[in-house]
Design a protein around this motif. Structure first.
Motif, short mmCIF file in Angstrom:
data_model
loop_
_atom_site.label_atom_id
_atom_site.label_comp_id
_atom_site.label_asym_id
_atom_site.label_seq_id
_atom_site.Cartn_x
_atom_site.Cartn_y
_atom_site.Cartn_z
N LEU A 1 -78.03 -59.49 -19.82
CA LEU A 1 -77.32 -59.99 -18.46
C LEU A 1 -77.26 -61.53 -18.65
N PRO A 2 -76.38 -62.15 -17.79
CA PRO A 2 -75.85 -63.60 -18.06
C PRO A 2 -77.06 -64.40 -17.30
N VAL A 3 -77.98 -63.80 -16.41
CA VAL A 3 -79.07 -64.74 -15.87
C VAL A 3 -80.00 -64.79 -16.91
N THR A 4 -80.38 -63.77 -17.64
CA THR A 4 -81.41 -63.80 -18.72
C THR A 4 -81.14 -65.09 -19.93
N LEU A 5 -79.92 -65.40 -19.99
CA LEU A 5 -79.62 -66.42 -21.05
C LEU A 5 -79.66 -67.86 -20.63
N GLU A 6 -79.62 -67.99 -19.24
CA GLU A 6 -80.02 -69.27 -18.89
C GLU A 6 -81.33 -69.96 -19.27
N GLY A 7 -81.24 -70.99 -20.09
CA GLY A 7 -82.39 -71.54 -20.56
C GLY A 7 -83.40 -70.89 -21.74
N LEU A 8 -82.62 -69.78 -22.13
CA LEU A 8 -83.37 -69.13 -22.91
C LEU A 8 -83.75 -69.87 -24.25
#
Length: 125
Positions: free
Chosen positions: A97-104
């Motif tokens: 999900l795109p939200v999980t990749l933010e700042g990962l």
């Protein structure tokens, strides 16, 4: 990765990886695959891409469930470095999900092949 490489090497012996191991499939290690890929061997690069695809799928499942801030890759495969991490990062967006990749952050563990052994010893201290 080794199992897939051996399977493919039994059919295709015209590549740098096969030459690097002198045709001895029993001595094949993941390091050999990554070294050949760094040399530009198309056969090995395809194996790395194969590995990155499955790692991306597995890591994306973890991201989608618990959404960690950092993923630490350990063991020998993590020692591959950017030759594996770059395609892995690219493929994650297919599954996560795109939200999980933010700042990962995806980082390499510092213990290398000794991670499991040191972890087991830590349980007894």
């Amino acid at each position: 990765l080794i199992r897939e490489a051996v399977s493919r090497l039994t059919v295709n012996k015209q590549n740098l990886l096969y030459k690097m191991i002198d045709g001895d499939l029993m001595r094949l290690e993941a390091k050999d695959i990554f070294d050949a890929a760094r040399e530009g061997d198309a056969f090995s690069l395809d194996l790395v891409d194969y590995e990155a695809e499955y790692l991306a799928l597995g890591i994306a499942n973890i991201l989608n469930i618990i959404n960690p801030e950092v993923i630490v890759l350990g063991g020998g495969v993590a020692l591959a470095g950017d030759i594996l991490l770059n395609p892995l990062r690219e493929k994650l967006s297919k599954y996560a999900l795109p939200v999980t990749l933010e700042g990962l952050k995806i980082v390499q563990g510092v213990l290398g092949n000794e991670a499991g052994i040191k972890g087991a010893v830590g349980l007894f201290n």
